[in-house]
Design a protein around this motif. Structure first.
Motif, mmCIF file in Angstrom:
data_model
loop_
_atom_site.group_PDB
_atom_site.id
_atom_site.type_symbol
_atom_site.label_atom_id
_atom_site.label_comp_id
_atom_site.label_asym_id
_atom_site.label_seq_id
_atom_site.Cartn_x
_atom_site.Cartn_y
_atom_site.Cartn_z
ATOM 1 N N PRO A 204 -11.709 12.561 31.516
ATOM 2 C CA PRO A 204 -12.003 12.686 29.687
ATOM 3 C C PRO A 204 -12.693 14.131 29.738
ATOM 4 C CG PRO A 204 -13.093 10.600 30.599
ATOM 5 C CD PRO A 204 -12.400 11.538 31.822
ATOM 6 N N PHE A 205 -13.579 14.303 30.742
ATOM 7 C CA PHE A 205 -14.495 16.041 30.741
ATOM 8 C C PHE A 205 -13.528 17.266 31.054
ATOM 9 C CE2 PHE A 205 -17.333 12.068 31.444
ATOM 10 C CZ PHE A 205 -17.797 11.996 30.024
ATOM 11 N N ALA A 206 -12.241 17.583 31.789
ATOM 12 C CA ALA A 206 -11.918 17.778 31.716
ATOM 13 C C ALA A 206 -11.579 19.436 30.320
ATOM 14 C CB ALA A 206 -9.815 17.979 31.655
ATOM 15 N N LEU A 207 -12.172 19.974 30.999
ATOM 16 C CA LEU A 207 -12.630 22.059 30.149
ATOM 17 C C LEU A 207 -10.958 22.297 30.539
ATOM 18 C CD1 LEU A 207 -15.767 22.161 31.568
ATOM 19 C CD2 LEU A 207 -15.599 20.919 29.509
ATOM 20 N N ALA A 208 -10.641 23.024 29.041
ATOM 21 C CA ALA A 208 -9.848 23.832 28.434
ATOM 22 C C ALA A 208 -9.758 24.939 29.881
ATOM 23 C CB ALA A 208 -10.037 24.204 27.369
ATOM 24 N N PHE A 211 -11.988 27.605 29.873
ATOM 25 C CA PHE A 211 -13.647 28.014 29.580
ATOM 26 C C PHE A 211 -14.140 27.710 30.396
ATOM 27 C CE2 PHE A 211 -17.255 25.187 28.689
ATOM 28 C CZ PHE A 211 -17.727 25.557 27.415
ATOM 29 N N SER A 212 -15.571 29.291 29.324
ATOM 30 C CA SER A 212 -16.825 29.677 30.109
ATOM 31 C C SER A 212 -17.569 29.266 29.715
ATOM 32 C CB SER A 212 -16.432 30.967 30.571
ATOM 33 O OG SER A 212 -17.744 31.337 31.056
ATOM 34 N N PRO A 213 -19.165 28.343 30.298
ATOM 35 C CA PRO A 213 -20.385 27.835 29.391
ATOM 36 C C PRO A 213 -20.789 28.760 28.940
ATOM 37 C CG PRO A 213 -20.246 27.649 31.042
ATOM 38 C CD PRO A 213 -18.983 27.895 31.572
ATOM 39 N N GLY A 214 -20.854 30.294 29.447
ATOM 40 C CA GLY A 214 -21.904 31.017 28.800
ATOM 41 C C GLY A 214 -21.201 32.228 28.502
ATOM 42 N N GLY A 215 -20.080 32.029 27.661
ATOM 43 C CA GLY A 215 -19.380 33.181 27.341
ATOM 44 C C GLY A 215 -18.529 34.455 27.840
ATOM 45 N N GLY A 218 -20.772 35.719 30.670
ATOM 46 C CA GLY A 218 -21.282 34.727 31.450
ATOM 47 C C GLY A 218 -20.432 34.257 32.569
ATOM 48 N N SER A 219 -20.993 34.107 33.708
ATOM 49 C CA SER A 219 -20.497 33.873 35.087
ATOM 50 C C SER A 219 -20.121 31.862 35.194
ATOM 51 C CB SER A 219 -21.029 33.291 36.184
ATOM 52 O OG SER A 219 -20.309 33.328 37.219
ATOM 53 N N ALA A 220 -18.776 31.862 35.496
ATOM 54 C CA ALA A 220 -18.413 30.201 35.369
ATOM 55 C C ALA A 220 -19.262 29.505 36.681
ATOM 56 C CB ALA A 220 -16.886 29.784 35.374
ATOM 57 N N GLY A 222 -22.585 29.224 39.264
ATOM 58 C CA GLY A 222 -23.653 29.824 39.454
ATOM 59 C C GLY A 222 -24.475 29.560 38.904
ATOM 60 N N GLY A 223 -24.543 29.281 37.649
ATOM 61 C CA GLY A 223 -24.858 28.700 36.661
ATOM 62 C C GLY A 223 -25.872 29.966 36.162
#
Lengths: 227, 385
Positions: A204-208, A211-215, A218-220, A222-223
């Motif tokens: 249920p938490f599969a991300l598209a 998808f990059s949380p930092g835009g 951003g790097s996917a 290392g955060g």
């Protein structure tokens, strides 16, 4: 959910959901669902495929479905029914024809199911009505509904008018209700036997993909300010 | 542990006497409720943002600025700030300004908003909700964290040599929570930045949020911001109390039955069983709220929804008296005692100053290590040659 006739599940066991939107008790819609289920399970048995059947009576979920429409979330009981559909290898969907289409309860149920939950699910559509004049509702109403949900609908659909319950064998050369049930169940059995849906892991938490949380910048990995 | 209230700011007819407050009365009531929150010893007041009737708070920093001037200790927050349809430049400036006015007593909760037409009204497309939340927040962070920003993206006019003013108080941005009821992308985003994740679980069964919060915690650890149990979790809640639980049910039922969102749906009994809504005695509210920790782990912030569905101001203020006097002191004591030492307390401006300082130190160490390994590699290659 009622009438679950499940045997113990094991690897290779296929899951079939029989859904009835019949409202009266006893209901000819449920009767048709049961006949179709029995025929499909029998056909699969001959192929050496074990099955587990879950019966969903929408009448028992009517309040839960309405509440979901109002509040936006399903009750535990309704969630169990949705989960059964999501992880099924085949669906037998039977509704009475009301006012030229599927019943409102039938539509409301599919309105609260996530629009990706049925992707790839083979569906046998069937309906009951007072007279055979309503039979095309299967093709103008049910078929497009499942097409929208990307659930492949089997070629044969089964309509049972009141008079069909008194039809005999096909001595005049025209197929009768038992013949149509047999043919439709055979199509479903073949699709169920080939289905791998029930064995699939669903995250249920599969991300598209992509998808990059930092835009974009951003790097996917290392955060942000990762240490 | 921080305790507070959040309001969506709905103008709703009181179903028991068919009266509806004016917008002016409701706006003033919200300001009174916020001040009452401080008076009864709560830590946080969070205000919604809406651009459609029947909601009044369209201009949260105006209202929070007023509350800032009238309070001393109360932390001012949002529930939520629309990261999709607001210009991130305006959010950066408005909330940095509020930080200065309130001496740092400010944080925010980002949300996407769920009202379809609001997107086109602000020139946006709801189908881009997630990409808007991602890009706008990435820009917002840079505007707060970097003084001079050159930026180009998909949804806004580019920026060259832009400095958002005023700069965040003490050069430390307000703490940010990300609110979501179902999108793993938002939990991932919160984890990525080491921000907080707020689950307004007042409308959904707990199992759903249990999975969503566990996912956020795990991703928070993945991104190197600390252990999973050190992630910042906030939870919603909704209560109505009376000394005697039967009275609470009797008094609240007409409001429940006619409430926007869930009214005319499930029974009060079903809804209290399926969601965190608790209608009963203060002790029942304490017992129920303590189960949140068992379900979701030690958490940092608990916000209650207290003033909606047409409840009159007088009733809301009485509820806040009970919450502040009989419920929160017990919860605070219990939950603070149970929280292990390595799990952070609710974030404040002071704790953020410290956290950002240690983040900078860690970053410097990491950079130095990277430098020295590059140097060592260069030396090794040099020797070999």
């Amino acid at each position: 959910m009622t009438g679950s006739t499940g045997t113990s599940s094991s690897a290779g066991t296929k899951r079939i959901v029989a859904l009835s939107a019949g409202l009266s008790q006893p209901s000819s819609t449920r009767l048709l669902a049961d006949r179709l289920t029995e025929a499909a399970v029998g056909d699969l048995g001959e192929r050496g495929v074990e099955t587990e059947v879950t019966v969903i009576e929408l009448r028992d979920l009517a309040h839960d479905i309405t509440n979901n429409l109002v509040t936006g979330f399903p009750s535990t009981k309704l969630q169990e029914a949705i989960d059964a559909l999501t992880g099924a290898d085949g669906l037998i969907a039977v509704t009475p024809i009301f006012t030229a289409s599927y019943s409102g309860l039938f539509k409301s149920f599919f309105d609260v199911v996530d629009n990706t939950a049925l992707t790839g699910l083979p569906v046998l559509i069937a309906a009951t009505g007072g007279t055979p004049r309503h039979s095309l509702a299967l093709d103008h109403a049910l078929r497009p509904l499942f097409s929208y949900l990307r659930a492949p609908v089997l070629p044969t659909s089964v309509f049972a008018a009141a008079e069909d319950w008194g039809s005999g064998s096909a001595d005049d050369g025209f197929p009768t209700l038992p013949d149509r049930i047999h043919r439709a169940a055979g199509e479903l059995a073949a699709a169920v036997a080939a289905s791998t849906r029930s064995g699939q892991e669903r995250d249920p938490f599969a991300l598209a993909t992509g998808f990059s949380p930092g835009g974009a910048g951003g790097s996917a990995v290392g955060g942000f300010g990762a240490q | 542990m921080q305790f507070g209230i959040f309001t969506v700011g709905d103008v709703t007819t009181d179903p028991t006497n068919n009266t509806t407050p004016t917008e002016n009365e409701r706006i003033k009531a919200i300001l009174t409720i916020a001040q009452k929150a401080e008076e009864v010893g709560l830590d946080v007041f969070a205000l919604g943002e809406h651009h459609n009737e029947p909601f009044v708070p369209s201009s949260p920093t105006t209202m929070l600025g007023y509350v800032a001037a009238k309070t001393e200790k109360l932390l001012l927050s949002t529930a939520t700030t629309l990261i999709t349809t607001n210009d991130p430049v305006k959010i950066a400036e408005d909330y940095a300004m509020l930080q200065h006015l309130a001496d740092g007593r400010v944080d925010l909760m980002m949300g996407r908003g769920n009202t379809g037409p609001v997107y086109p009204w602000f020139g946006k497309d709801i189908r881009q909700g997630i990409p808007l939340a991602i890009e706008n927040y990435a820009l917002l962070r840079r505007l707060w964290d970097e003084k001079v920003v050159d930026w180009e993206g998909q949804f806004r006019t580019p920026l060259q040599g832009f400095t958002s003013t005023p700069r965040p108080l003490d050069d430390v941005a307000p703490f940010v929570w990300h609110g979501s009821i179902r999108s793993p992308e938002i939990a991932e985003q919160a984890a990525y930045y080491g921000d907080g994740f707020f689950a307004n679980h007042i409308f959904w069964p707990k199992e759903h949020f249990q999975r969503l919060i566990a996912f956020y915690r795990q991703r928070f650890e993945h991104y190197g911001h600390g252990a999973a149990d050190q992630a910042f979790v906030g939870l919603g809640g909704q209560v109505f109390m009376a000394k005697n639980s039967q009275d609470a049910v009797k008094q609240f039922r007409p409001y429940f039955d006619n409430a926007p969102v869930y009214g005319h749906g499930p029974s009060l009994e079903d809804f209290t069983e399926q969601t965190p809504l608790t209608v009963g005695s203060p002790q029942q509210v304490i017992d129920r709220t303590l189960t949140f920790r068992e379900t979701f782990g030690d958490y940092q912030r608990q916000l209650f929804l207290m003033d909606h569905a047409g409840l009159p101001l007088k009733a809301v203020l009485e509820q806040l008296d009970m919450l502040g006097e009989l419920v929160v002191p017990v919860l605070r004591k219990e939950l603070d005692a149970k929280r292990p030492a390595h799990v952070p307390d609710g974030p404040t401006h002071a704790s953020e100053i410290e956290r950002m300082a240690s983040r900078r130190v860690a970053k410097a160490v990491q950079d130095a290590e990277a430098q020295s390994s590059v140097a060592a590699e260069a030396a090794r290659v040099g020797q070999g040659a």
